[in-house]
Design a protein around this motif. Structure first.
Motif, PDB file in Angstrom:
ATOM      1  N   LEU A 528       0.827  -1.196   0.000  1.00 36.75           N
ATOM      2  CA  LEU A 528       0.000   0.000   0.000  1.00 36.75           C
ATOM      3  C   LEU A 528       0.873   1.263   0.000  1.00 36.75           C
ATOM      4  O   LEU A 528       0.572   2.245  -0.684  1.00 36.75           O
ATOM      5  N   TYR A 529       1.965   1.218   0.781  1.00 39.49           N
ATOM      6  CA  TYR A 529       2.869   2.374   0.841  1.00 39.49           C
ATOM      7  C   TYR A 529       3.504   2.642  -0.532  1.00 39.49           C
ATOM      8  O   TYR A 529       3.558   3.784  -0.996  1.00 39.49           O
ATOM      9  N   ILE A 530       3.961   1.556  -1.192  1.00 37.35           N
ATOM     10  CA  ILE A 530       4.586   1.721  -2.515  1.00 37.35           C
ATOM     11  C   ILE A 530       3.559   2.219  -3.531  1.00 37.35           C
ATOM     12  O   ILE A 530       3.855   3.063  -4.382  1.00 37.35           O
ATOM     13  N   PHE A 531       2.341   1.687  -3.428  1.00 41.74           N
ATOM     14  CA  PHE A 531       1.255   2.118  -4.318  1.00 41.74           C
ATOM     15  C   PHE A 531       1.010   3.622  -4.166  1.00 41.74           C
ATOM     16  O   PHE A 531       0.919   4.366  -5.151  1.00 41.74           O
ATOM     17  N   ASN A 535       1.583   6.638  -6.944  1.00 43.68           N
ATOM     18  CA  ASN A 535       0.381   7.231  -7.524  1.00 43.68           C
ATOM     19  C   ASN A 535      -0.166   8.433  -6.748  1.00 43.68           C
ATOM     20  O   ASN A 535      -0.785   9.311  -7.354  1.00 43.68           O
ATOM     21  N   TYR A 536       0.002   8.451  -5.420  1.00 47.63           N
ATOM     22  CA  TYR A 536      -0.528   9.549  -4.605  1.00 47.63           C
ATOM     23  C   TYR A 536       0.540   9.977  -3.589  1.00 47.63           C
ATOM     24  O   TYR A 536       0.352   9.884  -2.376  1.00 47.63           O
ATOM     25  N   TYR A 560      -1.469   1.110 -12.599  1.00 53.47           N
ATOM     26  CA  TYR A 560      -2.484   1.328 -11.556  1.00 53.47           C
ATOM     27  C   TYR A 560      -3.359   0.098 -11.364  1.00 53.47           C
ATOM     28  O   TYR A 560      -3.577  -0.363 -10.232  1.00 53.47           O
ATOM     29  N   LEU A 561      -3.886  -0.450 -12.460  1.00 53.11           N
ATOM     30  CA  LEU A 561      -4.818  -1.573 -12.345  1.00 53.11           C
ATOM     31  C   LEU A 561      -4.148  -2.817 -11.767  1.00 53.11           C
ATOM     32  O   LEU A 561      -4.775  -3.598 -11.050  1.00 53.11           O
ATOM     33  N   GLU A 562      -2.863  -2.991 -12.091  1.00 53.53           N
ATOM     34  CA  GLU A 562      -2.143  -4.132 -11.525  1.00 53.53           C
ATOM     35  C   GLU A 562      -1.984  -3.966 -10.013  1.00 53.53           C
ATOM     36  O   GLU A 562      -2.046  -4.948  -9.266  1.00 53.53           O
ATOM     37  N   TRP A 563      -1.784  -2.718  -9.569  1.00 52.27           N
ATOM     38  CA  TRP A 563      -1.713  -2.472  -8.123  1.00 52.27           C
ATOM     39  C   TRP A 563      -3.028  -2.852  -7.448  1.00 52.27           C
ATOM     40  O   TRP A 563      -3.035  -3.450  -6.369  1.00 52.27           O
ATOM     41  N   VAL A 564      -4.144  -2.474  -8.065  1.00 51.80           N
ATOM     42  CA  VAL A 564      -5.450  -2.817  -7.500  1.00 51.80           C
ATOM     43  C   VAL A 564      -5.566  -4.330  -7.338  1.00 51.80           C
ATOM     44  O   VAL A 564      -5.996  -4.842  -6.297  1.00 51.80           O
ATOM     45  N   GLY A 565      -5.142  -5.068  -8.376  1.00 58.12           N
ATOM     46  CA  GLY A 565      -5.192  -6.530  -8.305  1.00 58.12           C
ATOM     47  C   GLY A 565      -4.299  -7.087  -7.208  1.00 58.12           C
ATOM     48  O   GLY A 565      -4.681  -8.022  -6.500  1.00 58.12           O
ATOM     49  N   ILE A 566      -3.097  -6.517  -7.063  1.00 55.36           N
ATOM     50  CA  ILE A 566      -2.157  -6.986  -6.033  1.00 55.36           C
ATOM     51  C   ILE A 566      -2.733  -6.775  -4.640  1.00 55.36           C
ATOM     52  O   ILE A 566      -2.693  -7.677  -3.785  1.00 55.36           O
ATOM     53  N   LEU A 567      -3.277  -5.598  -4.394  1.00 56.55           N
ATOM     54  CA  LEU A 567      -3.813  -5.290  -3.063  1.00 56.55           C
ATOM     55  C   LEU A 567      -5.006  -6.185  -2.729  1.00 56.55           C
ATOM     56  O   LEU A 567      -5.136  -6.657  -1.591  1.00 56.55           O
ATOM     57  N   ILE A 568      -5.858  -6.428  -3.724  1.00 54.68           N
ATOM     58  CA  ILE A 568      -7.002  -7.321  -3.497  1.00 54.68           C
ATOM     59  C   ILE A 568      -6.519  -8.744  -3.209  1.00 54.68           C
ATOM     60  O   ILE A 568      -7.006  -9.420  -2.298  1.00 54.68           O
ATOM     61  N   PHE A 569      -5.515  -9.207  -3.975  1.00 57.06           N
ATOM     62  CA  PHE A 569      -4.991 -10.566  -3.805  1.00 57.06           C
ATOM     63  C   PHE A 569      -4.377 -10.747  -2.415  1.00 57.06           C
ATOM     64  O   PHE A 569      -4.616 -11.757  -1.734  1.00 57.06           O
TER      65      PHE A 569
END
Length: 591
Positions: A528-531, A535-536, A560-569
């Protein structure tokens, strides 16, 4: 209905339209196999004679072939248009000639029109239409078109009425074509054209052309998908559309074909019309290209025949797509292959583009694939160099032009191309017929990159909608439920069988699962920190110490979308580990 503010001014002064010639008696013309064979033998002898005398004329060869198909008429016109797909094998002038095939536009009497409409609707014509123009707007080999006004809502419509006796005539033509193809197969002539697939494509066309309900269905689906593109499609009035008639919304506009004619022959009038209606040629061409890409890669439903006669222009660079009898969709793997092929061209990675182009091949013979890749990449490189030069003919720099030299390489190695890919090529080449006038200095690389940027943004916005978020949560819940209902009973069953020996093991696993869950939580915080960093950054800037920054900055950029997938996984993994620990803990305590 199209908003009136988008209805353009007429391109030229309104003139009395050219009347369609009406034939009082509809003849049931029959083309025999012997006549077809004789015409083709004479044609090929002429071609061989020109070659023998050292005076080959490919343009004349193409024109004469088109004239033969037009003379045969009926379903032969469709057969010629299907054969024009073989851009990978047939010379470009021949494909161009067959693609432009036009059937004899003779109309049939209004009595036949009335009879067909009333037979299909099961009611007198006057009960459905307040006005029905007896003079046809246009006529072709399949149908003729009339304008009318629906009685109930006084809505202007276009009524497409199938030509009488069409099914019998087409069926006869198809049988003759099959007989001719069987002769060619028996004599082992031009087998590389894939005669079996050619016949299969013709039979599909035959079925769809004879039943307007296919076109109605395609138009309804295209209207729904193209609404998101802000592209107009005429409304179909399903209640009145049957097998042999099609009733659709009438939209006032300027045909692209008329606009192109004005550009070529009446430039001052074209410019004046553009100023009146806020038309920018490049923006219009760009919108057409972007819409086609979106149809291909996102909607998986594309207009397969975007020639100028199927595009109606409106104000402010808006347009209408008509005649959706020829639409296409792609199997998932082929669609991804084409997307990667186009992206390879856009990136200037021509070896990658060649790799994916080879995947369009079917029944690839034993050849040196590495050599094929090199030769194809070299052809793409030549196309790229040409595309950067001002004044180079449009066809040599367009996306359709990219495959010209490559298909020659494929043909040289006897690598036949997938028919679905050829349909895609037809769509691009058909659109090129308009773009060469709108955007002669087209930059294919710019348009590909622009599309990819827009597609990523749409995907991101779509992923963040409440419906999709709920869908992701639902999918996560389903994973846990599947575990509880499918895997867990089996785990319990096996645990019961060995209850006396596994208690100690279960306790150990509980400890391991809990330790792993702690590790996953830590991983989630790091991810989450790296994301946020990528991005923010402004959110974590107050706690971004130099030592942390030095470590985090070394991580590669992730979309961005790959980050969303990683965090969900990672979140799902944490939940699964806790669930397993809880289950085994209960088993240990005999709960």
């Amino acid at each position: 209905m199209v908003n009136k503010k988008y209805i353009p001014t007429p391109l030229t002064e309104k003139k009395k339209r050219k009347k369609v010639k009406i034939v009082e008696k509809v003849e049931k013309r029959r083309v025999t196999t012997s006549y077809v064979v004789r015409r083709f033998i004479i044609y090929f002898l002429k071609v061989q004679w020109r070659s023998f005398t050292g005076k080959p004329d490919i343009e004349k060869t193409a024109t004469q072939l088109r004239e033969i198909f037009e003379d045969f008429g009926g379903f032969w016109v469709k057969a010629g248009q299907v054969l024009a797909l073989r851009t990978d094998i047939l010379p470009e002038p021949i494909c161009d000639a067959l693609r432009s095939l036009q059937s004899e536009a003779l109309g049939f009497p209004f009595d036949v029109v009335r009879s067909t409409v009333e037979s299909e609707l099961g009611t007198p014509l006057g009960k459905v239409f307040a006005v029905f123009d007896e003079e046809p707007l246009a006529a072709a080999s399949i149908a003729q078109v009339h304008t009318a006004i629906l009685r109930k809502k006084q809505i202007p419509v276009v009524v497409k009425v199938q030509r009488p006796g069409l099914e019998d005539a087409f069926n006869r033509d198809l049988e003759v074509i099959k007989s001719l193809v069987n002769i060619l197969i028996f004599l082992n002539i031009a087998t590389y054209l894939g005669w079996g697939e050619f016949i299969a494509e013709l039979e599909k066309t035959f079925q769809e052309e004879l039943d307007f309900r296919y076109e109605a269905s395609s138009t309804i689906r295209m209207r729904k998908s193209l609404k998101e593109h802000k592209v107009f499609v005429p409304k179909i009035y399903e209640k009145y559309s049957k097998r042999r008639i099609l009733v659709m919304e009438f939209i006032k506009g300027v045909m692209m074909s008329d606009y192109i004619s004005a550009i070529a022959n009446q430039a001052s009038i074209a410019r004046k019309w553009e100023e009146e209606n806020n038309i920018d040629r490049v923006k219009l061409g760009e919108r057409l290209y972007l819409s086609l890409f979106r149809q291909l890669f996102e909607d998986n439903l594309f207009h397969a025949d975007l020639h100028p006669g199927n595009i109606i222009l409106l104000r402010n660079n808006k347009f209408v797509l008509i005649d959706h009898g020829s639409t296409g969709s792609l199997e998932g793997e082929l669609r991804n292959t084409y997307l990667n092929y186009v992206n390879g061209l856009g990136e200037g990675n021509f070896t990658k583009a060649a790799d994916y182009f080879i995947r369009f091949g079917v029944d690839i013979p034993k050849v040196n694939i590495d050599r094929v890749r090199v030769e194809m990449a070299r052809q793409f490189e030549k196309w790229y160099v040409k595309s950067q030069v001002k004044g180079v003919p449009f066809r040599q720099k367009s996306l359709g032009g990219a495959i010209k030299g490559v298909t020659d390489v494929a043909f040289g190695y006897r690598i036949p191309t997938n028919w679905d890919f050829l349909k895609l090529t037809r769509s691009v080449l058909a659109l090129d017929g308009s773009l060469q006038y709108l955007w002669p200095d087209i930059d294919v690389f710019e348009i590909i990159n622009k599309y990819n940027k827009q597609a990523r943004r749409r995907a991101l916005i779509n992923s963040l909608t409440p419906d999709n978020i709920l869908k992701l949560v639902s999918q996560a819940s389903n994973v846990v439920n599947q575990y509880n209902y499918l895997t867990l009973p089996e785990v319990r069953k096996r645990t019961n069988a060995y209850e006396l020996t596994v208690n100690q093991f279960a306790l150990s696993m509980v400890v391991i699962f809990r330790r792993l869950s702690y590790l996953v939580v830590a991983t989630e915080f790091v991810a989450l920190y790296i994301f946020l960093y990528q991005n923010y950054f402004q959110i974590i800037q107050p706690i971004n110490f130099p030592m942390i920054d030095e470590i985090v900055s070394k991580f590669p950029y992730i979309p961005y979308l790959e980050w969303v997938g990683i965090l969900i996984f990672v979140g799902l993994t944490f939940q699964l580990l806790l669930t397993c620990a809880e289950i085994l803990g209960r088993k240990e305590l005999n709960i």
